[in-house]
Design a protein around this motif. Structure first.
Motif, PDB file in Angstrom:
ATOM      1  N   SER A   1       0.021 -12.994 -11.191  1.00 24.90           N
ATOM      2  CA  SER A   1       0.939 -11.954 -10.753  1.00 24.90           C
ATOM      3  C   SER A   1       1.734 -12.380  -9.526  1.00 24.90           C
ATOM      4  CB  SER A   1       0.152 -10.684 -10.427  1.00 24.90           C
ATOM      5  OG  SER A   1       0.976  -9.727  -9.810  1.00 24.90           O
ATOM      6  N   PHE A   2       2.976 -11.898  -9.442  1.00 24.67           N
ATOM      7  CA  PHE A   2       3.796 -12.099  -8.254  1.00 24.67           C
ATOM      8  C   PHE A   2       3.308 -11.226  -7.108  1.00 24.67           C
ATOM      9  CE2 PHE A   2       7.927 -11.519  -5.929  1.00 24.67           C
ATOM     10  CZ  PHE A   2       8.144 -12.855  -5.615  1.00 24.67           C
ATOM     11  N   ALA A   3       2.632 -10.117  -7.454  1.00 26.99           N
ATOM     12  CA  ALA A   3       1.908  -9.276  -6.498  1.00 26.99           C
ATOM     13  C   ALA A   3       2.797  -8.431  -5.592  1.00 26.99           C
ATOM     14  CB  ALA A   3       0.951 -10.128  -5.655  1.00 26.99           C
ATOM     15  N   TRP A   4       3.957  -8.043  -6.078  1.00 24.05           N
ATOM     16  CA  TRP A   4       4.915  -7.243  -5.316  1.00 24.05           C
ATOM     17  C   TRP A   4       4.539  -5.767  -5.382  1.00 24.05           C
ATOM     18  CZ3 TRP A   4      10.429  -6.343  -7.653  1.00 24.05           C
ATOM     19  CH2 TRP A   4      11.251  -5.676  -6.726  1.00 24.05           C
ATOM     20  N   ILE A   5       4.386  -5.119  -4.248  1.00 24.84           N
ATOM     21  CA  ILE A   5       4.122  -3.684  -4.166  1.00 24.84           C
ATOM     22  C   ILE A   5       5.449  -3.006  -3.856  1.00 24.84           C
ATOM     23  CG2 ILE A   5       2.885  -1.855  -2.954  1.00 24.84           C
ATOM     24  CD1 ILE A   5       0.761  -3.953  -2.234  1.00 24.84           C
ATOM     25  N   ASN A   6       5.933  -2.157  -4.772  1.00 21.66           N
ATOM     26  CA  ASN A   6       7.280  -1.626  -4.612  1.00 21.66           C
ATOM     27  C   ASN A   6       7.506  -0.392  -5.472  1.00 21.66           C
ATOM     28  OD1 ASN A   6       9.117  -2.303  -7.230  1.00 21.66           O
ATOM     29  ND2 ASN A   6       7.440  -3.770  -7.014  1.00 21.66           N
ATOM     30  N   ALA A   7       8.634   0.272  -5.192  1.00 22.84           N
ATOM     31  CA  ALA A   7       9.150   1.336  -6.062  1.00 22.84           C
ATOM     32  C   ALA A   7      10.635   1.065  -6.280  1.00 22.84           C
ATOM     33  CB  ALA A   7       8.926   2.701  -5.436  1.00 22.84           C
ATOM     34  N   SER A   8      10.944  -0.155  -6.632  1.00 23.35           N
ATOM     35  CA  SER A   8      12.314  -0.650  -6.658  1.00 23.35           C
ATOM     36  C   SER A   8      13.090  -0.172  -7.875  1.00 23.35           C
ATOM     37  CB  SER A   8      12.292  -2.183  -6.577  1.00 23.35           C
ATOM     38  OG  SER A   8      13.580  -2.704  -6.377  1.00 23.35           O
ATOM     39  N   TRP A   9      14.235  -0.798  -8.105  1.00 24.64           N
ATOM     40  CA  TRP A   9      15.226  -0.341  -9.084  1.00 24.64           C
ATOM     41  C   TRP A   9      14.747  -0.458 -10.531  1.00 24.64           C
ATOM     42  CZ3 TRP A   9      17.199  -3.718 -12.758  1.00 24.64           C
ATOM     43  CH2 TRP A   9      16.998  -5.081 -12.522  1.00 24.64           C
ATOM     44  N   GLY A  10      15.470   0.264 -11.395  1.00 24.07           N
ATOM     45  CA  GLY A  10      15.266   0.111 -12.825  1.00 24.07           C
ATOM     46  C   GLY A  10      14.366   1.136 -13.474  1.00 24.07           C
ATOM     47  N   ASN A  11      13.899   2.124 -12.719  1.00 24.72           N
ATOM     48  CA  ASN A  11      12.979   3.112 -13.286  1.00 24.72           C
ATOM     49  C   ASN A  11      13.468   4.531 -13.017  1.00 24.72           C
ATOM     50  OD1 ASN A  11      10.805   1.347 -14.248  1.00 24.72           O
ATOM     51  ND2 ASN A  11      10.576   0.815 -12.094  1.00 24.72           N
ATOM     52  N   PRO A  12      13.117   5.485 -13.885  1.00 24.64           N
ATOM     53  CA  PRO A  12      13.486   6.881 -13.646  1.00 24.64           C
ATOM     54  C   PRO A  12      12.721   7.457 -12.460  1.00 24.64           C
ATOM     55  CG  PRO A  12      12.023   6.716 -15.534  1.00 24.64           C
ATOM     56  CD  PRO A  12      12.376   5.308 -15.141  1.00 24.64           C
ATOM     57  N   GLU A  13      13.226   8.575 -11.935  1.00 20.42           N
ATOM     58  CA  GLU A  13      12.636   9.148 -10.727  1.00 20.42           C
ATOM     59  C   GLU A  13      11.169   9.532 -10.932  1.00 20.42           C
ATOM     60  OE1 GLU A  13      13.401  12.575  -7.310  1.00 20.42           O
ATOM     61  OE2 GLU A  13      14.695  12.502  -9.090  1.00 20.42           O
ATOM     62  N   ILE A  14      10.803   9.992 -12.117  1.00 22.04           N
ATOM     63  CA  ILE A  14       9.420  10.419 -12.331  1.00 22.04           C
ATOM     64  C   ILE A  14       8.448   9.252 -12.147  1.00 22.04           C
ATOM     65  CG2 ILE A  14       9.447  10.075 -14.850  1.00 22.04           C
ATOM     66  CD1 ILE A  14       7.857  12.741 -15.023  1.00 22.04           C
ATOM     67  N   TYR A  15       8.870   8.054 -12.577  1.00 12.00           N
ATOM     68  CA  TYR A  15       8.023   6.868 -12.395  1.00 12.00           C
ATOM     69  C   TYR A  15       8.101   6.378 -10.949  1.00 12.00           C
ATOM     70  CZ  TYR A  15       5.851   2.361 -13.639  1.00 12.00           C
ATOM     71  OH  TYR A  15       5.019   1.274 -13.720  1.00 12.00           O
ATOM     72  N   PHE A  16       9.250   6.503 -10.341  1.00 17.20           N
ATOM     73  CA  PHE A  16       9.391   6.190  -8.915  1.00 17.20           C
ATOM     74  C   PHE A  16       8.382   6.993  -8.099  1.00 17.20           C
ATOM     75  CE2 PHE A  16      11.193   7.675  -4.879  1.00 17.20           C
ATOM     76  CZ  PHE A  16      11.449   6.482  -4.219  1.00 17.20           C
TER      77      PHE A  16
END
Length: 357
Positions: free
Chosen positions: A46-61
């Motif tokens: 895994s790259f192991a990035w902890i994030n809520a970055s782009w490309g997802n709908p708000e519910i998944y954010f």
């Protein structure tokens, strides 16, 4: 006083380790079963990035943002977790899409800073070509994946869990309910089974008549030999995502999930490493150590499966890509659902039943 609920967790990657730790912490009698030992199969790649970055709908954010907060909580509960809030610099989208991402996520409360080349160069001074426009999120971070899974399992053992290495031959059933698992020929009994075995989950679930719609795309990541500090945080450039690990290795992929290894993974790795090296000032002595090709356990619609399995009692499924980000929240929510029957509202969209025909 009632006896602790007995639960078998199949899988010792970051998701299985988190669920096992949270169950044990909550008082369950937990046995962790892994065919590969602590760390699992996908987690080490895994790259192991902890994030809520782009490309997802708000519910998944919202789920991902909660998971980021739960990482901070878990780090207090398990001192010494190799967790770093190092920040992420992103410029892997065209400027118009990058601005749209910044506007959208800023409106959702994500801590986005728009930066120019001067500011990008201050954040990452060793970039050969700082971007004219990027976004920076200081609250993003990393959890060194294998060390984190091992730390969680070690603490779970300290709290009373049992960890065994063995191959799961099949699940055992009686009158529509899973009653245990056959592990390397030995039958282990439990009141609940959690399948958190990543890419190996469909084969295990199938022995109980449960179909998991899972894709396992490959992702190649290169790993340098340990080197002096070149990167402060995560860098997401066009077709080059990279960071430096706690032990000083530069790891990189053409995407954070890793890129297509092609027909010759060795050649692809050498080419990617050359691009990585050329992107960094002061990297003349950087040497390629090895590459990995991980198979990402990705449900068919791209979103997690975290729920009980309809039609079979005593079986809980937890499989996803984004395991590093989601691990502490999934562990907490799954433990509550298994032990108390309480399903967190943030998990509502992610039941296995959504794939029912």
């Amino acid at each position: 006083m009632s006896s602790p609920k007995q639960v078998i967790v199949i899988g010792a990657g970051i998701i299985g380790a988190s669920i096992a730790w949270h169950l044990t912490k909550a008082g369950a009698g937990v046995t962790v079963v892994s065919g590969s030992g602590a760390g699992g199969v996908a987690t080490p790649n895994s790259f192991a990035w902890i994030n809520a970055s782009w490309g997802n709908p708000e519910i998944y954010f919202r789920l991902r943002i909660r998971a980021m907060a739960e990482w901070a909580r878990l780090a207090k509960d398990v001192p010494g977790l190799p967790l770093a809030w190092c920040g992420g610099l992103c410029f892997d989208l065209p400027p118009d899409r990058l601005e749209a991402y910044a506007a959208e996520h800023s409106s959702w409360g994500y801590g986005i800073e728009r930066v120019d080349a001067k500011r990008a160069g201050e954040i990452e001074p060793n970039l050969v070509a700082p971007p004219d426009f990027a976004v920076y999120v200081a609250e993003e971070g990393v959890a060194e994946p294998v060390a984190t899974a091992k730390a969680l399992l070690a603490d779970a053992e300290r709290l009373g869990a049992r960890v065994i290495v063995g191959a799961v031959d099949r699940l055992t059933l009686s009158i529509g309910k899973v009653t245990g698992a056959v592990v390397s020929g030995e039958t282990l009994s439990a009141e609940e089974i959690v399948v958190a075995a990543g890419a190996g989950s469909p084969a295990i679930a199938a022995t109980a008549g449960i179909e998991l719609p899972l894709d396992t795309p490959p992702g190649l990541i290169v790993h340098s030999r340990p080197y002096r500090k070149l990167l402060n945080g995560l860098v997401h450039a066009e077709r080059l995502h990279m960071r430096q690990t706690a032990e000083g290795r530069i790891i990189a992929g053409s995407d954070f999930a890793g890129g297509d290894p092609g027909e010759n993974a060795e050649a692809t790795a050498r080419e990617l490493f050359a691009i990585t090296k050329a992107a960094l000032r002061g990297a003349d002595g950087l040497e390629l150590d090895f590459h990995t090709v991980g198979y990402r356990p990705t449900p068919a619609d791209g979103f997690p499966i975290v729920s009980r399995a309809d039609g079979v009692g005593g079986l809980y499924i937890a499989v996803m890509h984004s395991g590093i980000t989601l691990a502490p929240a999934v562990g907490l929510f799954a433990a509550r659902e298994i032990l108390e029957g309480e399903r967190d509202v943030l998990l509502a969209p992610y039941a296995l039943s959504r794939f029912a025909r």
